[in-house]
Write an enzyme that holds these catalytic residues in place. Structure first.
Site, short mmCIF file in Angstrom:
data_model
loop_
_atom_site.label_atom_id
_atom_site.label_comp_id
_atom_site.label_asym_id
_atom_site.label_seq_id
_atom_site.Cartn_x
_atom_site.Cartn_y
_atom_site.Cartn_z
N ASN A 390 0.82 -1.20 0.00
CA ASN A 390 0.00 0.00 0.00
C ASN A 390 0.86 1.26 0.00
O ASN A 390 1.04 1.88 -1.06
CB ASN A 390 -0.95 -0.02 1.20
CG ASN A 390 -2.00 1.08 1.12
OD1 ASN A 390 -1.95 1.91 0.22
ND2 ASN A 390 -2.93 1.09 2.04
N ASP A 391 1.42 1.62 1.16
CA ASP A 391 2.17 2.87 1.26
C ASP A 391 3.28 2.99 0.22
O ASP A 391 3.56 4.09 -0.26
CB ASP A 391 2.78 3.00 2.67
CG ASP A 391 1.71 3.21 3.73
OD1 ASP A 391 0.63 3.71 3.39
OD2 ASP A 391 1.97 2.86 4.90
N VAL A 392 3.91 1.88 -0.14
CA VAL A 392 5.05 1.93 -1.06
C VAL A 392 4.64 2.25 -2.49
O VAL A 392 5.49 2.38 -3.36
CB VAL A 392 5.86 0.61 -1.05
CG1 VAL A 392 6.42 0.35 0.33
CG2 VAL A 392 5.04 -0.56 -1.52
N THR A 393 3.31 2.38 -2.74
CA THR A 393 2.87 2.73 -4.09
C THR A 393 2.19 4.10 -4.11
O THR A 393 1.66 4.50 -5.13
CB THR A 393 1.83 1.70 -4.60
OG1 THR A 393 0.68 1.76 -3.74
CG2 THR A 393 2.37 0.30 -4.59
N ALA A 431 1.25 3.75 7.49
CA ALA A 431 1.59 5.13 7.83
C ALA A 431 0.33 5.94 8.15
O ALA A 431 0.42 7.10 8.54
CB ALA A 431 2.36 5.77 6.69
#
Lengths: 463, 129
Positions: A390-393, A431
């Protein structure tokens, strides 16, 4: 120490270095592991040949019991549970360091460091530092293990004056060490151990579950420094060299992880990041609608694409979806598409976690690429398939200066022609930030369990 | 046997005293008796150099193998078993010996567990056919 012993220990050290060197490529890695085993065997046999080592029977029994336990755990453990296994193993190194130091304190002559009550100052300093690091590693790793396994809540536990308390305890331990080096009192020794146990717990509880990759690497580093500390007590270069290797390895891995999140090491250590509180605190209502698709749409579109990049994350591990995912990839390859995998440095719960899971599912390692290797290719890719990440995209990391993840390197998934995003619900990631990607025109959400979605797509592809 | 080991201990202790006194012979006697005060600087030298070796070797590890790297480092950090064996070595039953035996067991869990799990991970990495 005789020259022969010293030479044998040197050979062990060299073998350990070569063992790490072997990991520079998957084709040489297994030989590397074998060299490590050889190095360890030489070290153990050499030590057993020491004239002071006589109780072979008891040692044999202890070694056998430990070996059996270690082997049976290692053979059975599921690959998704690797992070907690490594954390648990680190705790044992820490505890072993404490026991060795305690033993040296009660019988210094076995280590050639004087007699009880008259241990040289230098040895006392090394012994107490080794003990403290070992004890911190022990309890810290247990908490990390608990958080990864789910025994302890993955949410950060933060309370007022936490850092002040840690500072106080840290200074207290230093004071105890100084006093111990002067008095050589056994109560002081155990007080150092107890205080270090407490600080080990306190250091790790404020840190959220998804920050555990950094913590596991850091504890890996600590276990190395503990071994090096004991190496000074024993005047043994093998322990010092190995400790330094392990210590720097863990430190470098922590650094890589921190960089992957664009956070400083101190920021991770101070804790309080992530977890459920952060997610709900950021609960600003978003009235934008994400487009929702189903498995049949995804199957149809992917069947007609030429290039596909799959972006796996921790959610894939939780759902044990790696095998279904690989099967889906195989069907797409059979339909003529090029399928590759993109791994973010902090995907999963330990460094390289995703690579191991994909390897377990028989994905060839040359189809699995790192962020720097593949990030430019998204713009020329028909379909990006995000599963469990999720956050890494989140493109907001590049544009929104107010975002908690601003500046974090991300996979440029949004540049692909079509994005499929497999997710259980609309909840935000670790996050606590809403993912901008959900509301892009080229994104289609596939809601459901990662494994179930893959299986549905497989059915769609087979029709 | 226990008598012999006691004698050995006494002898090694005496040898250390002689080593300290005979400073002009230090360099040759130190090797056999473990002259400790000289070791610290030497040990720090080794530590610093080994950190450099570790730095370069670990950066050359491919990111795909970072999990096996943790497995291997976990196993080799149990080289602490060297200390545990020395502690568990004496024939007489003392608290110190039992601490050593516990440490031997703990380190053995790690050595076997670490190497076996790493081998399992590495055996799964395959090239495209």
């Amino acid at each position: 120490m005789s020259n022969l012993t010293t030479a044998a220990y040197l050979i062990s050290s060299v073998l350990f270095i070569l063992s790490l060197r072997g990991l520079s490529h998957p084709s040489t890695a297994r030989r590397g592991n074998f060299l490590g085993i050889l190095g360890m065997t030489i070290a153990i046999v050499t030590t057993l040949a020491n004239p002071g080592v006589l109780s072979y029977k008891e040692i044999g029994i202890a070694f056998l019991i430990g070996g059996l336990i270690g082997t049976s755990i290692a053979v059975r453990i599921q690959m998704t549970a690797l992070p907690q296994l490594v954390a648990a193993f680190h705790s044992l190194v820490g505890l072993a360091a404490v026991f060795v130091a305690a033993s040296a304190y009660y019988n210094p002559s076995a280590f050639n460091i004087g007699v009880v009550g008259a241990i040289p100052m230098g040895s006392l300093i090394e012994m107490s530092i080794g003990t403290a690091i070992g004890a911190v590693t022990f309890t810290g790793s247990i908490i990390a293990f608990g958080k990864l396994q789910g025994f302890v809540s993955g949410n950060p536990l933060v309370f007022k004056g936490q850092h002040f308390l840690n500072l106080l305890l840290g200074l207290g331990i230093i004071a105890l060490i100084v006093k111990f080096c002067i008095d050589q009192n056994q109560e002081l020794f155990w007080l150092i151990v107890a205080a270090s146990f407490v600080i080990g717990v306190l250091l790790i509880v404020p840190i959220g579950g998804a920050d555990m990759p950094v913590i596991v690497s850091m504890l890996n580093s600590y276990s190395g420094w503990a071994a090096a500390g004991i190496g000074f007590t024993l005047s043994n270069n093998l322990l010092i060299i190995t400790g330094a290797l392990v210590g720097s390895s863990g430190a470098i891995l922590s650094y890589i992880m921190c960089k992957g999140m664009n956070r400083s090491f101190l920021n991770v250590l101070l804790g309080g990041f992530g977890g459920e509180q952060a997610a709900s605190a950021d609960g600003v209502k978003d009235d934008r609608q994400a487009k929702q698709g189903n498995a049949a749409d995804a199957a149809f579109m992917m069947k007609n694409s030429k290039t596909i990049i799959i972006v796996p994350g921790y959610g894939m591990a939780v759902a044990q979806a790696q095998h279904a995912l690989r099967e889906m990839g195989d069907l797409l390859k059979a339909a003529g598409a090029e399928v590759r995998y993109a791994i973010h440095p902090v995907a999963g719960r330990m460094p390289g976690h995703m690579n191991v899971l994909l390897a377990e599912a028989n994905v060839p390692y040359d189809e699995v690429l790192e962020l720097d290797e593949i990030n430019r290719d998204f713009s020329e890719t028909d379909v990006a398939f995000v599963i469990g990440a999720n956050d890494v995209t989140n493109p907001a990391a590049k544009t929104d200066k107010t975002s908690a993840i601003y500046g974090m390197p991300i996979l440029d998934v949004e540049n692909a022609g079509q994005v499929f995003f497999v997710k259980r619900g609309m909840a935000s990631g670790y996050a606590g930030v809403q993912n901008e990607l959900f509301f892009r025109d080229n994104t289609l959400m596939l809601f459901g369990d990662a494994k179930k979605v893959c299986e549905d797509i497989i059915k769609g592809l087979e029709n | 046997m226990s008598e012999i080991s006691n004698q050995l201990e006494n002898l090694s202790y005496k040898a250390q005293q002689i080593a300290n006194e005979a400073s002009q012979l230090a360099s040759s006697v130190v090797d056999t008796s473990g002259g400790h005060s000289d070791f610290i600087i030497f040990g720090i030298t080794v530590l610093v150099l080994a950190c450099f070796v570790g730095y370069y070797v670990v950066w050359s590890v491919t990111p795909a193998l970072h999990s096996p790297l943790m497995g291997v480092t976990n196993a080799i950090s149990s080289v602490i078993i060297v200390g545990a064996l020395l502690a568990a070595g004496p024939i007489d039953s003392t608290i110190s010996k039992y601490f050593g035996l516990v440490a031997v067991g703990l380190a053995a869990v790690n050595i076997f567990g670490g190497f076996v799990v790493t081998n399992r991970m590495l055996s799964m990495f395959k090239k495209k056919l």
